[in-house]
Design a protein around this motif. Structure first.
Motif, PDB file in Angstrom:
ATOM      1  N   SER A 243       0.876  -0.995  -0.064  1.00 56.96           N
ATOM      2  CA  SER A 243      -0.103   0.084  -0.002  1.00 56.96           C
ATOM      3  C   SER A 243       1.053   1.194  -0.156  1.00 56.96           C
ATOM      4  CB  SER A 243      -1.005   0.224   1.307  1.00 56.96           C
ATOM      5  OG  SER A 243      -0.365  -0.039   2.418  1.00 56.96           O
TER       6      SER A 243
ATOM      7  N   ARG B 170       2.232   1.681  -3.768  1.00 58.67           N
ATOM      8  CA  ARG B 170       1.193   2.144  -4.480  1.00 58.67           C
ATOM      9  C   ARG B 170       0.920   3.438  -4.246  1.00 58.67           C
ATOM     10  NH1 ARG B 170      -1.311  -2.389  -6.669  1.00 58.67           N
ATOM     11  NH2 ARG B 170       0.607  -3.715  -7.869  1.00 58.67           N
TER      12      ARG B 170
ATOM     13  N   GLY C 130       3.483   5.546  -5.797  1.00 56.51           N
ATOM     14  CA  GLY C 130       3.225   5.545  -7.040  1.00 56.51           C
ATOM     15  C   GLY C 130       2.030   6.443  -7.613  1.00 56.51           C
ATOM     16  N   TRP C 131       1.077   6.515  -7.023  1.00 57.14           N
ATOM     17  CA  TRP C 131      -0.287   7.349  -7.312  1.00 57.14           C
ATOM     18  C   TRP C 131       0.382   8.888  -7.452  1.00 57.14           C
ATOM     19  CZ3 TRP C 131      -2.342  11.563  -4.603  1.00 57.14           C
ATOM     20  CH2 TRP C 131      -3.787  11.951  -5.279  1.00 57.14           C
TER      21      TRP C 131
ATOM     22  N   VAL D 201      -0.907   4.094 -12.984  1.00 58.02           N
ATOM     23  CA  VAL D 201      -0.724   2.823 -12.976  1.00 58.02           C
ATOM     24  C   VAL D 201       0.741   2.447 -13.705  1.00 58.02           C
ATOM     25  CG1 VAL D 201      -3.005   1.963 -12.853  1.00 58.02           C
ATOM     26  CG2 VAL D 201      -1.844   2.292 -15.118  1.00 58.02           C
TER      27      VAL D 201
ATOM     28  N   GLN E  52       3.062   3.043 -10.612  1.00 55.09           N
ATOM     29  CA  GLN E  52       2.880   2.011  -9.638  1.00 55.09           C
ATOM     30  C   GLN E  52       3.603   0.909 -10.038  1.00 55.09           C
ATOM     31  OE1 GLN E  52      -1.297   2.403  -9.276  1.00 55.09           O
ATOM     32  NE2 GLN E  52      -1.305   3.474  -7.281  1.00 55.09           N
ATOM     33  N   SER E  53       3.356   0.268 -11.518  1.00 53.34           N
ATOM     34  CA  SER E  53       3.938  -0.921 -11.847  1.00 53.34           C
ATOM     35  C   SER E  53       5.715  -0.634 -12.004  1.00 53.34           C
ATOM     36  CB  SER E  53       3.474  -1.255 -13.419  1.00 53.34           C
ATOM     37  OG  SER E  53       3.888  -0.126 -14.399  1.00 53.34           O
TER      38      SER E  53
ATOM     39  N   ASP F  60       6.609  -1.261  -8.472  1.00 54.88           N
ATOM     40  CA  ASP F  60       6.552  -2.341  -8.075  1.00 54.88           C
ATOM     41  C   ASP F  60       7.860  -3.365  -8.240  1.00 54.88           C
ATOM     42  OD1 ASP F  60       3.972  -2.032  -6.817  1.00 54.88           O
ATOM     43  OD2 ASP F  60       3.142  -2.868  -8.581  1.00 54.88           O
TER      44      ASP F  60
ATOM     45  N   LEU G 284      -2.667  -4.872 -13.133  1.00 53.97           N
ATOM     46  CA  LEU G 284      -2.371  -4.640 -11.956  1.00 53.97           C
ATOM     47  C   LEU G 284      -3.773  -4.478 -11.126  1.00 53.97           C
ATOM     48  CD1 LEU G 284       0.088  -1.718 -11.150  1.00 53.97           C
ATOM     49  CD2 LEU G 284      -2.177  -1.575 -10.181  1.00 53.97           C
TER      50      LEU G 284
ATOM     51  N   PRO H 265      -5.210  -4.180  -6.764  1.00 49.84           N
ATOM     52  CA  PRO H 265      -4.816  -3.557  -5.391  1.00 49.84           C
ATOM     53  C   PRO H 265      -4.047  -4.499  -4.515  1.00 49.84           C
ATOM     54  CG  PRO H 265      -7.328  -2.947  -5.890  1.00 49.84           C
ATOM     55  CD  PRO H 265      -6.832  -4.058  -7.085  1.00 49.84           C
TER      56      PRO H 265
END
Length: 307
Positions: free
Chosen positions: A36, A39, A42-43, A86, A89-90, A93, A244, A246
């Protein structure tokens, strides 16, 4: 005799390597954080990049307008903003995909679908388009199957980043990376020996060896690599979609394509794009829209990305 003076100019290669090592240390640190948190970062960074990266924002908006002409400008802008989120975020990740423990990676990546399509022996060309979760897909397959995998690799300019990416893609299972400049013969031999090829042939690589086939109704220069390798390597084609979520990623293996290839390279490449459109429709914001998918135009047509 005068003593030669040393240059006071900074060495750009040393600076680049230093910045690469710093970036790698940052990405490795993300492996220890709750998902979390990663992410959330990343947001925030995705929204920032959407504001600052004007050139890529323009490319993504142009692609979206060409592929989804019925949508309003407001809908298009919201979708592109979400794509930047996204996408970022990826990318972050990859810190835990390549740096966390195997148990952590397994807990965050779910593999579903027709797993028998990849469990069977024999040559298989995996159609893995440029969705943002493509590296999660590669990790999921190499963790789940004992077979040998092969993938094309584009060398990174920064040495430290290149070493990190290589190590990440080789972390799980039995994977072999082939440089993009190597001949197709290497890939054909690998397929005929029973290796599974993880292939991403859905980018505009220029006019050389490309054919123009529709992509969302727009002529797009597309390399016929998938049908060519499937035919020469005597391989079945299996699609893999990496989504992707949550909780991490959901990687879906679809059934093997029937009656493919047909021997008509242009028609088979058009079929590939049609299947890709169907996949994109399930999660349009997660496709790689910041690439100039329509950079190469048919003779006489104007460029599409002029600002």
């Amino acid at each position: 005799m005068s003593t030669p003076q040393q240059s006071t100019q900074p060495n750009p290669r040393l600076h680049t390597n230093w910045s690469g090592r710093t970036a790698v240390r940052f990405m490795n640190a993300l492996a220890w954080l709750p998902l979390s948190w990663v992410r959330g970062l990343g947001w925030a960074v995705g929204h920032l990049l959407h504001t600052l990266a004007g050139k890529r924002r323009h490319i993504a908006r142009t692609n979206w307008a060409l592929c989804f002409p019925a949508q309003s400008e407001a809908e298009r802008n919201r979708a592109v903003r979400q794509h930047f989120v996204v996408f970022t975020q990826s990318w972050l990740d990859r810190g835990w995909i390549w740096g966390a423990s195997e148990a952590t990676v397994r807990s965050r990546i779910k593999l579903v679908g027709d797993l028998d399509a990849l469990s069977d022996d024999g040559a298989v060309a995996i159609f893995a388009p440029h969705f943002v979760g493509l590296d999660a897909g590669g990790a999921a397959l190499s963790l789940a199957f004992s077979r040998n995998f092969i993938s094309l690799y584009a060398r990174q300019r920064n040495v430290a980043i290149d070493q990190w990416v290589r190590a990440g893609r080789l972390k799980f299972g039995s994977v072999r990376l082939v440089e993009k400049h190597e001949s197709l013969r290497t890939l054909i031999q690998a397929l005929r020996s029973g290796e599974a090829l993880y292939l991403l042939p859905d980018m505009d690589l220029g006019p050389t060896d490309s054919v123009f086939v529709p992509f969302f109704g727009v002529p797009a220069a597309t390399v016929p690599t998938l049908p060519r390798l499937a035919q020469l390597g005597r391989a079945r084609v299996v699609s893999v979609i990496s989504r992707l979520t949550p909780e991490g990623y959901e990687v879906t293996v679809l059934p093997a394509w029937r009656d493919y290839p047909t021997g008509d390279a242009q028609a088979d490449t058009a079929t590939m794009n049609q299947r890709l459109e169907e996949m994109i429709a399930t999660m349009p914001e997660q496709y790689y829209w910041v690439h100039k998918r329509f950079k190469t135009r048919p003779p006489g047509e104007k460029p599409l990305y002029a600002r």
